[in-house]
Design a protein around this motif. Sequence first.
Motif, PDB file in Angstrom:
ATOM      1  N   ARG A 188      88.076 -22.738  25.247  1.00  0.00           N
ATOM      2  CA  ARG A 188      86.764 -23.179  24.770  1.00  0.00           C
ATOM      3  C   ARG A 188      85.728 -22.312  25.480  1.00  0.00           C
ATOM      4  NH1 ARG A 188      86.748 -28.780  25.578  1.00  0.00           N
ATOM      5  NH2 ARG A 188      86.268 -28.314  27.734  1.00  0.00           N
ATOM      6  N   ILE A 189      84.952 -21.567  24.700  1.00  0.00           N
ATOM      7  CA  ILE A 189      83.997 -20.608  25.240  1.00  0.00           C
ATOM      8  C   ILE A 189      82.573 -21.098  25.008  1.00  0.00           C
ATOM      9  CG2 ILE A 189      83.183 -18.214  25.133  1.00  0.00           C
ATOM     10  CD1 ILE A 189      86.079 -18.383  25.955  1.00  0.00           C
ATOM     11  N   THR A 190      81.758 -20.995  26.046  1.00  0.00           N
ATOM     12  CA  THR A 190      80.311 -21.199  25.938  1.00  0.00           C
ATOM     13  C   THR A 190      79.662 -19.860  26.247  1.00  0.00           C
ATOM     14  OG1 THR A 190      80.475 -23.494  26.662  1.00  0.00           O
ATOM     15  CG2 THR A 190      78.302 -22.460  26.807  1.00  0.00           C
ATOM     16  N   HIS A 191      78.855 -19.362  25.316  1.00  0.00           N
ATOM     17  CA  HIS A 191      78.200 -18.057  25.444  1.00  0.00           C
ATOM     18  C   HIS A 191      76.701 -18.264  25.247  1.00  0.00           C
ATOM     19  CE1 HIS A 191      76.619 -14.235  23.891  1.00  0.00           C
ATOM     20  NE2 HIS A 191      77.566 -13.645  24.606  1.00  0.00           N
ATOM     21  N   ILE A 192      75.912 -17.842  26.228  1.00  0.00           N
ATOM     22  CA  ILE A 192      74.454 -17.907  26.117  1.00  0.00           C
ATOM     23  C   ILE A 192      73.929 -16.488  26.272  1.00  0.00           C
ATOM     24  CG2 ILE A 192      72.317 -18.846  27.079  1.00  0.00           C
ATOM     25  CD1 ILE A 192      73.990 -21.199  28.133  1.00  0.00           C
ATOM     26  N   ASP A 193      73.156 -16.031  25.292  1.00  0.00           N
ATOM     27  CA  ASP A 193      72.649 -14.662  25.353  1.00  0.00           C
ATOM     28  C   ASP A 193      71.284 -14.609  26.031  1.00  0.00           C
ATOM     29  OD1 ASP A 193      70.781 -15.426  23.425  1.00  0.00           O
ATOM     30  OD2 ASP A 193      71.798 -14.403  21.789  1.00  0.00           O
ATOM     31  N   ALA A 218      81.233 -18.870  29.884  1.00  0.00           N
ATOM     32  CA  ALA A 218      82.255 -19.658  30.569  1.00  0.00           C
ATOM     33  C   ALA A 218      83.444 -19.839  29.643  1.00  0.00           C
ATOM     34  CB  ALA A 218      81.706 -21.026  30.965  1.00  0.00           C
ATOM     35  N   ALA A 219      84.642 -19.881  30.237  1.00  0.00           N
ATOM     36  CA  ALA A 219      85.863 -20.079  29.484  1.00  0.00           C
ATOM     37  C   ALA A 219      86.666 -21.195  30.143  1.00  0.00           C
ATOM     38  CB  ALA A 219      86.689 -18.808  29.447  1.00  0.00           C
ATOM     39  N   VAL A 220      87.055 -22.182  29.350  1.00  0.00           N
ATOM     40  CA  VAL A 220      87.846 -23.305  29.838  1.00  0.00           C
ATOM     41  C   VAL A 220      89.113 -23.391  28.996  1.00  0.00           C
ATOM     42  CG1 VAL A 220      87.894 -25.805  30.163  1.00  0.00           C
ATOM     43  CG2 VAL A 220      85.762 -24.554  30.527  1.00  0.00           C
ATOM     44  N   ARG A 221      90.266 -23.411  29.669  1.00  0.00           N
ATOM     45  CA  ARG A 221      91.539 -23.510  28.951  1.00  0.00           C
ATOM     46  C   ARG A 221      91.677 -24.902  28.352  1.00  0.00           C
ATOM     47  NH1 ARG A 221      96.799 -21.841  32.064  1.00  0.00           N
ATOM     48  NH2 ARG A 221      95.742 -23.164  33.542  1.00  0.00           N
ATOM     49  N   VAL A 222      92.123 -24.963  27.115  1.00  0.00           N
ATOM     50  CA  VAL A 222      92.296 -26.230  26.396  1.00  0.00           C
ATOM     51  C   VAL A 222      93.780 -26.488  26.232  1.00  0.00           C
ATOM     52  CG1 VAL A 222      91.818 -27.491  24.266  1.00  0.00           C
ATOM     53  CG2 VAL A 222      90.134 -25.854  25.154  1.00  0.00           C
ATOM     54  N   GLY A 223      94.247 -27.645  26.709  1.00  0.00           N
ATOM     55  CA  GLY A 223      95.641 -28.027  26.563  1.00  0.00           C
ATOM     56  C   GLY A 223      96.571 -27.190  27.415  1.00  0.00           C
ATOM     57  N   GLY A 224      97.859 -27.410  27.258  1.00  0.00           N
ATOM     58  CA  GLY A 224      98.853 -26.633  27.986  1.00  0.00           C
ATOM     59  C   GLY A 224      99.039 -27.088  29.419  1.00  0.00           C
ATOM     60  N   ALA A 225     100.016 -26.508  30.077  1.00  0.00           N
ATOM     61  CA  ALA A 225     100.312 -26.843  31.470  1.00  0.00           C
ATOM     62  C   ALA A 225      99.353 -26.138  32.407  1.00  0.00           C
ATOM     63  CB  ALA A 225     101.744 -26.441  31.796  1.00  0.00           C
ATOM     64  N   ALA A 226      99.134 -26.743  33.545  1.00  0.00           N
ATOM     65  CA  ALA A 226      98.188 -26.174  34.519  1.00  0.00           C
ATOM     66  C   ALA A 226      98.774 -25.079  35.346  1.00  0.00           C
ATOM     67  CB  ALA A 226      97.684 -27.260  35.449  1.00  0.00           C
TER      68      ALA A 226
END
Length: 50
Positions: free
Chosen positions: A4-9, A42-50
């Motif tokens: 999940r990416i949040t991008h602010i220009d 910012a990048a946040v991993r969604v799902g999956g193992a840690a």
Amino acid sequence: MSWRITHIDHNHQRRRMQVLAANRVQALASVESIYGLGWYVAAVRVGGAA
């Protein structure tokens, strides 16, 4: 792997999206190739193992 990416220009335009990429660097690169360098990204991993 999904990110999940949040991008602010520099104009303070916020974009939130979900991308598929093998790692964080590839996820950020794919978004920045579309929207350019971000003032904040910012990048946040969604799902999956840690």
